[in-house]
Design a protein around this motif. Structure first.
Motif, PDB file in Angstrom:
ATOM      1  N   ARG A 127      -7.212   8.642   0.768  1.00 41.32           N
ATOM      2  CA  ARG A 127      -6.142   7.906   0.122  1.00 41.32           C
ATOM      3  C   ARG A 127      -6.237   8.151  -1.587  1.00 41.32           C
ATOM      4  O   ARG A 127      -7.249   7.557  -2.140  1.00 41.32           O
ATOM      5  CB  ARG A 127      -5.931   6.671   0.471  1.00 41.32           C
ATOM      6  CG  ARG A 127      -4.595   5.709  -0.335  1.00 41.32           C
ATOM      7  CD  ARG A 127      -4.387   4.590   0.230  1.00 41.32           C
ATOM      8  NE  ARG A 127      -3.251   3.860  -0.673  1.00 41.32           N
ATOM      9  CZ  ARG A 127      -2.179   4.104  -0.712  1.00 41.32           C
ATOM     10  NH1 ARG A 127      -1.612   4.920   0.158  1.00 41.32           N
ATOM     11  NH2 ARG A 127      -1.507   3.326  -1.448  1.00 41.32           N
ATOM     12  N   ASN A 128      -5.444   8.774  -2.114  1.00 39.82           N
ATOM     13  CA  ASN A 128      -5.463   8.921  -3.556  1.00 39.82           C
ATOM     14  C   ASN A 128      -6.871   9.089  -4.226  1.00 39.82           C
ATOM     15  O   ASN A 128      -7.114   9.139  -5.363  1.00 39.82           O
ATOM     16  CB  ASN A 128      -5.115   7.544  -4.130  1.00 39.82           C
ATOM     17  CG  ASN A 128      -3.733   6.784  -3.589  1.00 39.82           C
ATOM     18  OD1 ASN A 128      -2.920   7.621  -3.292  1.00 39.82           O
ATOM     19  ND2 ASN A 128      -3.806   5.611  -3.549  1.00 39.82           N
ATOM     20  N   SER A 392      -6.524  -3.247   4.448  1.00 38.14           N
ATOM     21  CA  SER A 392      -6.888  -2.155   5.297  1.00 38.14           C
ATOM     22  C   SER A 392      -7.974  -2.018   6.413  1.00 38.14           C
ATOM     23  O   SER A 392      -8.511  -3.101   6.326  1.00 38.14           O
ATOM     24  CB  SER A 392      -7.413  -0.946   4.088  1.00 38.14           C
ATOM     25  OG  SER A 392      -8.662  -1.734   3.397  1.00 38.14           O
ATOM     26  N   TYR A 414      -3.492   1.313   5.921  1.00 41.66           N
ATOM     27  CA  TYR A 414      -3.311   0.601   4.813  1.00 41.66           C
ATOM     28  C   TYR A 414      -1.788   0.242   4.400  1.00 41.66           C
ATOM     29  O   TYR A 414      -1.084   0.971   5.096  1.00 41.66           O
ATOM     30  CB  TYR A 414      -3.746   1.513   3.646  1.00 41.66           C
ATOM     31  CG  TYR A 414      -3.670   1.059   2.244  1.00 41.66           C
ATOM     32  CD1 TYR A 414      -4.798   0.183   1.843  1.00 41.66           C
ATOM     33  CD2 TYR A 414      -2.381   1.267   1.706  1.00 41.66           C
ATOM     34  CE1 TYR A 414      -4.640  -0.335   0.420  1.00 41.66           C
ATOM     35  CE2 TYR A 414      -2.415   0.526   0.299  1.00 41.66           C
ATOM     36  CZ  TYR A 414      -3.444  -0.080  -0.364  1.00 41.66           C
ATOM     37  OH  TYR A 414      -3.471  -0.865  -1.481  1.00 41.66           O
ATOM     38  N   SER A 457       0.101   3.733   4.968  1.00 42.79           N
ATOM     39  CA  SER A 457      -0.655   4.812   4.958  1.00 42.79           C
ATOM     40  C   SER A 457      -1.437   4.847   6.209  1.00 42.79           C
ATOM     41  O   SER A 457      -2.073   3.961   6.371  1.00 42.79           O
ATOM     42  CB  SER A 457      -1.676   5.019   3.653  1.00 42.79           C
ATOM     43  OG  SER A 457      -2.302   6.317   3.724  1.00 42.79           O
ATOM     44  N   THR A 481      -2.945  12.732   6.981  1.00 39.98           N
ATOM     45  CA  THR A 481      -2.421  11.419   6.218  1.00 39.98           C
ATOM     46  C   THR A 481      -1.044  11.486   6.200  1.00 39.98           C
ATOM     47  O   THR A 481      -0.237  12.221   5.879  1.00 39.98           O
ATOM     48  CB  THR A 481      -3.106  11.429   4.822  1.00 39.98           C
ATOM     49  OG1 THR A 481      -4.323  11.531   4.744  1.00 39.98           O
ATOM     50  CG2 THR A 481      -2.619   9.971   4.194  1.00 39.98           C
ATOM     51  N   ASP A 483       2.212   8.884   4.694  1.00 42.24           N
ATOM     52  CA  ASP A 483       2.461   7.801   3.681  1.00 42.24           C
ATOM     53  C   ASP A 483       4.096   7.630   3.995  1.00 42.24           C
ATOM     54  O   ASP A 483       4.950   8.362   4.071  1.00 42.24           O
ATOM     55  CB  ASP A 483       2.134   8.136   2.366  1.00 42.24           C
ATOM     56  CG  ASP A 483       0.515   8.451   2.377  1.00 42.24           C
ATOM     57  OD1 ASP A 483      -0.124   7.485   2.438  1.00 42.24           O
ATOM     58  OD2 ASP A 483      -0.112   9.614   1.948  1.00 42.24           O
ATOM     59  N   LYS A 585      -2.170  13.596  -2.947  1.00 42.09           N
ATOM     60  CA  LYS A 585      -1.660  12.402  -3.326  1.00 42.09           C
ATOM     61  C   LYS A 585      -0.043  12.275  -3.109  1.00 42.09           C
ATOM     62  O   LYS A 585       0.437  12.976  -3.263  1.00 42.09           O
ATOM     63  CB  LYS A 585      -1.813  12.100  -4.657  1.00 42.09           C
ATOM     64  CG  LYS A 585      -1.435  10.565  -5.159  1.00 42.09           C
ATOM     65  CD  LYS A 585      -1.930  10.247  -6.752  1.00 42.09           C
ATOM     66  CE  LYS A 585      -0.479  10.606  -7.710  1.00 42.09           C
ATOM     67  NZ  LYS A 585      -0.748  10.035  -8.827  1.00 42.09           N
TER      68      LYS A 585
END
Length: 854
Positions: A127-128, A392, A414, A457, A481, A483, A585
């Motif tokens: 994540r990110n 999370s 998350y 997420s 992932t 989102d 991202k």
């Protein structure tokens, strides 16, 4: 310097092995095929690394903007504080993701080490972490009763008191309790209007409790609960200030308001044309960069205690470990500032600059009554807030056998919720409370935005390491992932003194207070544009009771990321690696402004890296890396200023950028007790493809170096106003990405029978940076340097230390970042003025710290 551990007593400073958890298992830093800078608590104390900025100084490729609390790595990072667009460098505390960098700079009394992983961490972190990941690891409970107290006093009446105590509760159960308090009463920005000073004035408190225990022979757990609050008088990294200058000169001198250009304010209305020629009470700062003149206090802080809970649980099977990592955090943050930047409380203004009486108006407009003066109360206060909570959960299953094949599998969840209101009020302007023909406005707001959003997420990942020969190892990892973001954005806007907003040849009536919410927060596509508005749920609707306009937003993104890495270890002291990483991202929203196209696409990067880690006979260690990034769709905010309405930001995806560079970290111990640390990084982070974007500070693209893509005239021949023209940005730098950066430290330890004395000298230098995607002088913070020094006395029993320190010893008045905005309205020459905002680095400070351990 990244893997040195200081041993001041009994043998001098030594280059020792440092164990880190960059790949979620304990490994020597020199065995991890990742570019990592690691800072132990001992190293931080020895050198004086006490803040996020200090960590930045000694980490190649890392950049930090103190004024906005944003961080970036190798040109990839966060360029906005809009929470609907996440940072590009992931920050973790004990493996739990957080959107704040505060924990990274927490005292070494609480943090055992900080690990900075450079490059996309798209497999194990996800994540990110498109630019990299930073993990702060807490000091843990001890088996024996122990504790430490630290107290320090420094410049500007700064006091810090902190302490911890740790030990057993029962057999197999341990605790650690810690608390800290920081106060500073004097600021290094002084208010010449007589109000309170600002600049790093602090009132901070922090508490934490840890419990750790064994659950039989195969299981253990760890829990940390923490609370904190702070009420400071400054912006996040210190007060920002600015000066005005005519745009056509591009010679912008920071510090105070330029008497020649006056001061304009208020979202395109040009209603507060302030200057010494108009008002004898106008005060300038005389060029003093640390002076300001305001009447509304600035504060920023978490005034209600934030809450944080983290949980680890481990179960050890015969050949694998199962680990759960969970966390929850909540905070309420507020930042208030004097938005007009002056101490003026009242001012009578005419219709437009240059018109001082009704006799100068066209008789037709005199008959309409639109040349009458207007009394403005320019006590303009802005309030920015964040109310955020997130949790999370992560499960890891990790192999622990002696097989040449090692693996880790994981799943991640998350969720976060937040509100982010921002408003600007004129509390003394009574007319704003009862706008004609519109809903009441009791708080006398002139500008208001908010967003209530929620994001989710979900991810699953796996990584395999295969040692297929004695010297070669292959690593492969994948992560999926997904989102999702959903919420409602809101806004309301007033035009006060609207007859002053536009040229009188255009305006036909005078309205002191006009609600222009519908026209400004419309979200309507330009005429003839049929592109779909991604992420928009239905049209914007105005609430008749409140006058607030609202619109729903929703969208999803997903991606597969991963890594492929080949390691070669020809001998026990050498590691060579070649690595490919894919980073991602999620997309985001420019929420809160109800623009026509609020959504930005996801970012991606393909990163290629070569690295060498080498120990040379125990006295010299070098870590070298070279990298090339193909960076796609970077999310960048761009300021725009319409003819009427607020200056706002649109979010834009830069199609193609490139980041390439070279990084070197070295530790050399030429003689016993002397260590020399040297780091260097070269970074070329440039835009390769981006077109037709308007510079909010130079809408006409008239400044030297601008590359307009329109043949329109730079200035409208009727109104004298600059004509908006987009620019070709290819070749410009990515923001806050210094091309060169150097850090040097030398420390020597003298040993005596009662104890040891260590002297530490540090020098850091950073190249110039731009705070915008436009390479212009008014966005440029020049190159800067800093010299720090420390003396540490440590007794032979290691019970106490006395530290004398000094930072920025040459007292350089350097800039951290620099930006500019165009003042609304234009002067008599048809030229806009620029307001340049600067963030100063702290001045020279010094102090003493006492440490006692048992």
């Amino acid at each position: 310097m990244s893997n040195a551990h200081a041993q001041s007593a009994g043998g001098g400073n030594m280059i020792e092995e440092l164990v880190i958890t960059a790949e979620k298992r304990e490994q020597s830093l020199q065995d991890v095929p990742v570019a990592v800078s690691a800072f132990t608590s001992e190293r931080r104390d020895l050198i004086g690394i006490s803040s996020v900025q200090d960590i930045t100084n000694f980490t190649p490729g890392l950049a930090y903007s103190a004024g906005t609390d944003r961080i970036s790595l190798r040109g990839i990072g966060r360029l906005t504080n809009n929470l609907a667009s996440e940072p590009g460098v992931a920050t973790y505390v004990d493996g739990v993701y957080t959107s704040s960098t505060v924990e990274v700079g927490r005292s070494p009394l609480f943090v055992d080490r900080v690990e900075v992983l450079r490059g996309p961490q798209g497999t194990l972190y996800g994540r990110n972490s498109i630019g990299g990941a930073i993990n702060a690891i807490s000091k843990r409970p001890t088996n024996d009763f122990s504790g430490e107290i630290r107290a320090s006093y420094g410049s500007y009446n700064r006091r810090v008191l902190e302490g911890t105590v740790s030990g057993p509760i029962t057999e197999g159960l341990r605790y650690r309790l810690g608390a800290s308090m920081t106060k500073q009463d004097e600021g290094w920005f002084h208010n010449i209007a007589g109000g309170p000073d600002e600049g790093d004035i602090r009132d901070e408190k922090y508490f934490e409790l840890q419990v750790e225990g064994d659950l039989g022979e195969n299981a253990d757990f760890w829990v940390k609960a923490a609370r904190g609050k702070y009420d400071n008088r400054s912006a996040p990294g210190g007060r920002t200030g600015g000066g005005l200058t005519p745009q056509d000169t591009a010679l912008i001198t920071p510090g105070g308001l330029s008497p020649a250009s006056g001061y304009g304010f208020a979202f395109g209305q040009n209603i507060l044309a302030l200057g010494p020629a108009r008002n004898s009470s106008f005060v300038t700062t005389g060029g003093d960069l640390t002076a300001f003149s305001t009447n509304a206090n600035t504060f920023n802080g978490v005034r209600d205690y934030s809450s944080q809970i983290q949980v680890n649980f481990n179960y050890h099977f015969d050949e694998m470990d199962l680990k759960y990592i969970g966390g929850f955090q909540h905070y309420k943050y507020a930042l208030q500032s004097d938005f007009d930047g002056t101490a003026l409380l009242s001012y009578t203004i005419p219709l437009n600059p240059g018109i001082t009486s009704a006799t100068q108006c066209n008789p037709t407009f005199v008959a309409l009554g639109i040349c009458r003066p207007l009394v403005a109360k320019p006590n303009v206060v802005s309030l920015y807030q964040e109310n955020k909570e997130w949790f999370s959960h992560e499960l890891n299953l990790t192999s622990t056998n002696d097989s040449p094949v090692q693996w880790i599998l994981g799943a991640y969840v998350y969720n976060e919720k937040y509100k982010q209101p921002f408003d600007i009020t004129l509390p003394d302007q009574a007319e704003l409370a009862t706008p004609s023909g519109a809903a009441a406005n009791p708080r006398r707001i002139i500008y208001y935005t908010d967003q209530a959003m929620e994001s989710w997420s979900r991810a699953a990942f796996g990584q395999v390491n295969w040692q297929f020969t004695d010297t070669l190892k292959l690593t492969a990892g994948l992560r999926y992932t997904a989102d999702k973001k959903k919420g409602v954005e809101s806004g309301r806007l007033f035009c006060f003194g609207c007859s002053a907003a536009v040229d009188p040849r255009v305006l036909g009536s005078f309205t002191p207070v006009l609600d222009i919410t519908t026209s400004t927060f419309s979200g309507t596509r330009p005429a003839g544009n049929t592109d779909p508005q991604k992420g928009v749920i239905g049209p914007a609707v105005t609430d008749a009771a409140t006058g607030i306009r609202r619109r729903g937003l929703y969208d999803t993104w997903d991606a597969v990321t991963g890594t492929l890495n080949l390691d070669w270890t020809p001998d026990a002291s050498t590691l060579v690696y070649a690595k490919y990483s894919r980073g991602y991202k999620a997309g985001g929203f420019n929420s809160g402004t109800i623009t026509a196209f609020p959504e930005t696409d996801a970012e991606h990067v393909d990163a290629y890296e070569l690295g060498l880690k080498k120990d040379w006979s125990g006295s010299l260690q070098t870590n070298v890396s070279a990298f090339y990034y193909d960076y796609q769709d970077a999310q960048v905010p761009v300021a725009t200023q319409p003819a009427v309405g607020p200056s706002t930001s649109i979010f834009y995806n830069i199609p193609k950028s490139r980041s390439m560079g070279f990084e070197l970290e070295t530790i050399w111990q030429p003689i016993e007790n002397l260590q020399i640390l040297f780091n260097y990084s070269y970074l070329d982070a440039t835009i390769r493809e981006s077109c037709c974007i308007q510079d909010g500070a130079d809408p006409a693209a008239a400044q030297p170096g601008a590359k307009p893509v329109s043949s329109l005239a730079a200035v409208d021949p009727i109104t004298g106003a600059p004509t908006s023209r987009g620019q070709d940005l290819s070749g410009n730098h990515l923001p806050v990405a210094p091309r060169n950066k150097v850090a040097f430290n030398a420390n020597y330890t003298w040993e005596f029978e009662p104890g040891s004395l260590t002297g530490s000298f540090s020098y850091v230098w950073r190249d110039k940076v731009y705070s915008s995607i436009f390479d212009r002088p008014y966005y440029e913070a020049p190159a800067r340097s800093q010299i720090d020094a420390r003396l540490t006395w440590r007794d032979s029993d290691d019970h106490y230390s006395v530290i004398l320190y000094g930072k920025n010893l040459t007292d350089e008045q350097d800039f951290d970042t620099m930006s500019a905005t165009r003042q609304t309205g234009f002067n008599a020459s048809g030229v806009y003025n620029l307001n340049r905002t600067y963030v100063l680095v702290p001045p020279r400070t010094y102090g003493v710290e006492l440490q006692y351990r048992w």
